[in-house]
Design an enzyme around this catalytic site. Sequence first.
Site, PDB file in Angstrom:
ATOM      1  N   TYR A  10      -6.483 -14.089  -5.204  1.00 20.26           N
ATOM      2  CA  TYR A  10      -5.245 -13.402  -4.854  1.00 20.26           C
ATOM      3  C   TYR A  10      -5.115 -12.219  -5.794  1.00 20.26           C
ATOM      4  O   TYR A  10      -4.668 -12.340  -6.919  1.00 20.26           O
ATOM      5  CB  TYR A  10      -4.041 -14.348  -5.005  1.00 20.26           C
ATOM      6  CG  TYR A  10      -2.869 -13.951  -4.148  1.00 20.26           C
ATOM      7  CD1 TYR A  10      -2.659 -14.557  -2.918  1.00 20.26           C
ATOM      8  CD2 TYR A  10      -1.981 -12.973  -4.555  1.00 20.26           C
ATOM      9  CE1 TYR A  10      -1.600 -14.197  -2.118  1.00 20.26           C
ATOM     10  CE2 TYR A  10      -0.911 -12.605  -3.750  1.00 20.26           C
ATOM     11  CZ  TYR A  10      -0.726 -13.220  -2.537  1.00 20.26           C
ATOM     12  OH  TYR A  10       0.333 -12.853  -1.738  1.00 20.26           O
ATOM     13  N   HIS A  56       9.710 -10.268  -1.397  1.00 25.07           N
ATOM     14  CA  HIS A  56       8.896 -11.450  -1.135  1.00 25.07           C
ATOM     15  C   HIS A  56       9.613 -12.722  -1.540  1.00 25.07           C
ATOM     16  O   HIS A  56      10.371 -12.732  -2.502  1.00 25.07           O
ATOM     17  CB  HIS A  56       7.571 -11.340  -1.881  1.00 25.07           C
ATOM     18  CG  HIS A  56       6.758 -10.167  -1.429  1.00 25.07           C
ATOM     19  ND1 HIS A  56       7.013  -8.880  -1.864  1.00 25.07           N
ATOM     20  CD2 HIS A  56       5.727 -10.076  -0.558  1.00 25.07           C
ATOM     21  CE1 HIS A  56       6.163  -8.060  -1.279  1.00 25.07           C
ATOM     22  NE2 HIS A  56       5.382  -8.748  -0.482  1.00 25.07           N
ATOM     23  N   ARG A 100      -5.204  -2.552   1.968  1.00 26.35           N
ATOM     24  CA  ARG A 100      -5.605  -3.915   1.609  1.00 26.35           C
ATOM     25  C   ARG A 100      -5.443  -4.792   2.840  1.00 26.35           C
ATOM     26  O   ARG A 100      -4.698  -4.455   3.759  1.00 26.35           O
ATOM     27  CB  ARG A 100      -4.794  -4.458   0.441  1.00 26.35           C
ATOM     28  CG  ARG A 100      -3.347  -4.780   0.741  1.00 26.35           C
ATOM     29  CD  ARG A 100      -2.628  -5.252  -0.514  1.00 26.35           C
ATOM     30  NE  ARG A 100      -3.052  -6.569  -0.951  1.00 26.35           N
ATOM     31  CZ  ARG A 100      -2.394  -7.697  -0.659  1.00 26.35           C
ATOM     32  NH1 ARG A 100      -1.320  -7.668   0.088  1.00 26.35           N
ATOM     33  NH2 ARG A 100      -2.822  -8.860  -1.120  1.00 26.35           N
ATOM     34  N   ASN A 148      -4.401  -8.550   4.221  1.00 21.97           N
ATOM     35  CA  ASN A 148      -3.678  -9.752   3.842  1.00 21.97           C
ATOM     36  C   ASN A 148      -3.807 -10.742   4.995  1.00 21.97           C
ATOM     37  O   ASN A 148      -3.602 -10.379   6.142  1.00 21.97           O
ATOM     38  CB  ASN A 148      -2.207  -9.394   3.599  1.00 21.97           C
ATOM     39  CG  ASN A 148      -1.471 -10.522   2.931  1.00 21.97           C
ATOM     40  OD1 ASN A 148      -2.048 -11.266   2.132  1.00 21.97           O
ATOM     41  ND2 ASN A 148      -0.207 -10.666   3.262  1.00 21.97           N
ATOM     42  N   GLU A 165      -3.463  -8.777   8.392  1.00 21.66           N
ATOM     43  CA  GLU A 165      -2.680  -7.555   8.381  1.00 21.66           C
ATOM     44  C   GLU A 165      -3.442  -6.506   7.573  1.00 21.66           C
ATOM     45  O   GLU A 165      -3.753  -6.746   6.413  1.00 21.66           O
ATOM     46  CB  GLU A 165      -1.319  -7.792   7.709  1.00 21.66           C
ATOM     47  CG  GLU A 165      -0.409  -8.707   8.493  1.00 21.66           C
ATOM     48  CD  GLU A 165       0.949  -8.907   7.826  1.00 21.66           C
ATOM     49  OE1 GLU A 165       1.175  -8.322   6.749  1.00 21.66           O
ATOM     50  OE2 GLU A 165       1.762  -9.645   8.385  1.00 21.66           O
ATOM     51  N   TYR A 197       3.079 -21.540   0.577  1.00 16.38           N
ATOM     52  CA  TYR A 197       3.625 -20.199   0.773  1.00 16.38           C
ATOM     53  C   TYR A 197       3.177 -19.620   2.109  1.00 16.38           C
ATOM     54  O   TYR A 197       3.952 -18.994   2.826  1.00 16.38           O
ATOM     55  CB  TYR A 197       3.164 -19.318  -0.388  1.00 16.38           C
ATOM     56  CG  TYR A 197       3.636 -17.882  -0.328  1.00 16.38           C
ATOM     57  CD1 TYR A 197       4.983 -17.561  -0.425  1.00 16.38           C
ATOM     58  CD2 TYR A 197       2.718 -16.840  -0.216  1.00 16.38           C
ATOM     59  CE1 TYR A 197       5.406 -16.250  -0.389  1.00 16.38           C
ATOM     60  CE2 TYR A 197       3.140 -15.522  -0.176  1.00 16.38           C
ATOM     61  CZ  TYR A 197       4.481 -15.233  -0.260  1.00 16.38           C
ATOM     62  OH  TYR A 197       4.896 -13.923  -0.222  1.00 16.38           O
ATOM     63  N   LYS A 198       1.933 -19.825   2.447  1.00 14.19           N
ATOM     64  CA  LYS A 198       1.407 -19.299   3.704  1.00 14.19           C
ATOM     65  C   LYS A 198       1.699 -20.233   4.879  1.00 14.19           C
ATOM     66  O   LYS A 198       1.278 -19.968   6.001  1.00 14.19           O
ATOM     67  CB  LYS A 198      -0.098 -19.062   3.584  1.00 14.19           C
ATOM     68  CG  LYS A 198      -0.462 -17.848   2.713  1.00 14.19           C
ATOM     69  CD  LYS A 198      -1.967 -17.652   2.642  1.00 14.19           C
ATOM     70  CE  LYS A 198      -2.387 -16.578   1.652  1.00 14.19           C
ATOM     71  NZ  LYS A 198      -2.469 -15.217   2.213  1.00 14.19           N
TER      72      LYS A 198
END
Lengths: 147, 315, 314
Positions: free
Chosen positions: C18, C168, C196, C198, C238, C289-290
Amino acid sequence: MKKALKTYRHVLIISDHVHRERAKCKQRELQNRDRFVQLKVISQLGDGTVEALLSEQPIGSALILCGEGALETERVAVSLGYARNDIYIETQQQMRAFCSQCHHITSLVTHERFVCENCRNQLEPSEHYSSYHRAHLAYPVFIESDD
Amino acid sequence: MKDRYQVKVEQIKQVTPQIKAFTLSSETAVDPFGAGAHLTLHLPMGDRQYSLINNPLEMTNDYQIAVKKVSANGGSHYLHEHLEVGDSVLVSGPDNYFPVHLEAQHVIFFAAGIGITPFLSMMPYLSTLGKTFELHYAVKNVESCPFYEELLKYTEQVFFYSGSREEKKKQVREALENRKIGTHVYVCGPETFMEMVVDTTRELRFPSRVVHEERFRPAAKIRNPKPFRVTVNGGDELLVKENESLLERLLDEGYPVSYACRMGICGSCEVTVCGGEVIHSDTFLTEKEKENKMLSCVSRGVGEIAINVVETNSM
Amino acid sequence: MSSKVEFPFPFTSDHYEYTNNSSPLIPARTVTVSSNYVEEVRLKRKLLEENHERCYRSLPISLESQWETLLLVFRELATYEPEHFSFKRRGNTYVFTNHLLQEEETFVYRDHSSIDFEPLDLVGRHVQEDLIVMGDRHDGLFLEAGQLCFPSNWSLTFVLGMEFKTIHTPVPAIAEFIEKVERFITRIRPNTAWERKNWSITISHKLDTPLETYSDWGKLRYHVTKENAGELVNLRVEVQRLFRLPVTNDILFSIHTYLLPLNELVANDDWLKKFYTNVKTLPQELADYKGISLYKPELLGFLEKALKRRKIER
């Protein structure tokens, strides 16, 4: 990080009638030889009459808002150039929860599950806090067998 | 932001006996810029940065700069004496370390001498946006000051200071007193002038974040890189040669260091420093972080250093 | 081009990382036109029509940056995709032509009366990306406008006006990371774009998974089995780009979302192996979290079966 109110030379307190005594108390507490603390009591915060007063404040001053509707006044203040860190909201109101399903904000007494006043979803407040809405995000509650 | 590219000198205008304005254009589209931005000119004697003076909202594929001749053999001398219409110049940018903040309700500019240049783009820009501003300009002689004609457009908003240092100080203080919330201050000029203005804003309790100085520049590139030794994770000893970076050495040795920009901007290739002296050349780490961290893409050790590289990023 | 060829597979290593894996994009692009362009732009417009309040929000201070974004994106489309878009200027009037949709937009720059929507809302109707404008203010970086049709479980209305680092969900594991990303963003130079990738997982092949409809799509998370995972589970990537708008000095954040059903993913040995090891080494807190924790065993079970079938060593 917010600075201590004691570090400001000029403080403006705006309060509604309901919170007048509390605001006066705050004014007495802060007022001293080096600090000018102005108190303005109006019928209701966020009624749009404070814009001129806010824009007349000297640079580097702090703003304390007491009462319901402080949020609208805060947004006006920010649009007039106040830094968000120089605005303090004093309210007796309990926690506010932002419904993630319908955007309605409900005032809560505890941090426990509740039913949204608007969409009737069962919600759970989270730690995720918006200083813009001054509210915690609340997620719908699922029961595993719920299909 | 484009790396080095060529622009052509389209026009040269003598502004004062000491100042010339240059219009640089390109056949291909040039990048837009913001008020307060500057262009870097790559000249035979090195890189020089000059503020752009055109209105960013009315730019028509050209960049305008104003240059004061300051020394007999520097970049300004070269531009004044050797550059002619039709010549090519190697440039990069535009970049901006002096942007205008749109949340300001009123803006006060303080300029001295050639420090006027960034405000020449800010004033027409704010005028177009319908924002209020005023310029306080310290000059030797009002009528022969740079861009006097241009400034006459803003007669109501421009205040000239031409007295002694003490008089200027008094005028600056008066200009800053009794200011309202939402006021932002921009200052550009010689170091002593900037200090005078900034000190006055402090005395008058202006929050530091509404006082903008054109001072910040990215860390300089290390000019003569020297080889250095590195102990990694208390074991391996590596030699980083003068023509390679610590990151390259680490990757060659098989250490799984993350990296991305290789320009000291993104912070991906950070390693922990356990001993030795480091020359930092990044624009990412805070002063506190520099006590025990370095970006391996651009920063270098002196002599011998010890670092720790985490096997995998523990996140 | 088939959607599989253009899928931006996000994993480069065999373990979970991460980091701020941003890299500079040269040339500095903010949008990409993929083979699903027409379909996705139509879906975006349908969502905007039906739920405008949910999909579009702005603060008045964002207007200058919105105009700058409109000009930037129209110029970019015409420059890099000239067969599909053109952009012409006649005096103060601009004409943007979208040949893919056979549409024309005519406007006067910075004249609000010349367009039917706010500038960001207008330009967003010609790209697949969600577009967010973040204002670089003297007291921080704030989300000031957004056209968000394809969010992964977040609410534009909730985050409007918030400071970047508080947008977030507060998770200790990423707090330091977010702080670093903010610092990185404030250092992005004008006219420069960074990209980036994600990743997350969506249950069902659905791009629009806003928090507001969580009670509809969120429950599918309880229905994943080893057997249906190939069809139900999609790897969602993304491609996020950050661009410093040179004139206003604000930040344009664009998000292009891609979905790949696991049945297609497992047909590529390298992807299968990397995806499996990354999910397996994902720390518990981040799996939570995901939103993967709910079905992680079923997901791993499906992937292990695929690895065995394709005779790939774990």
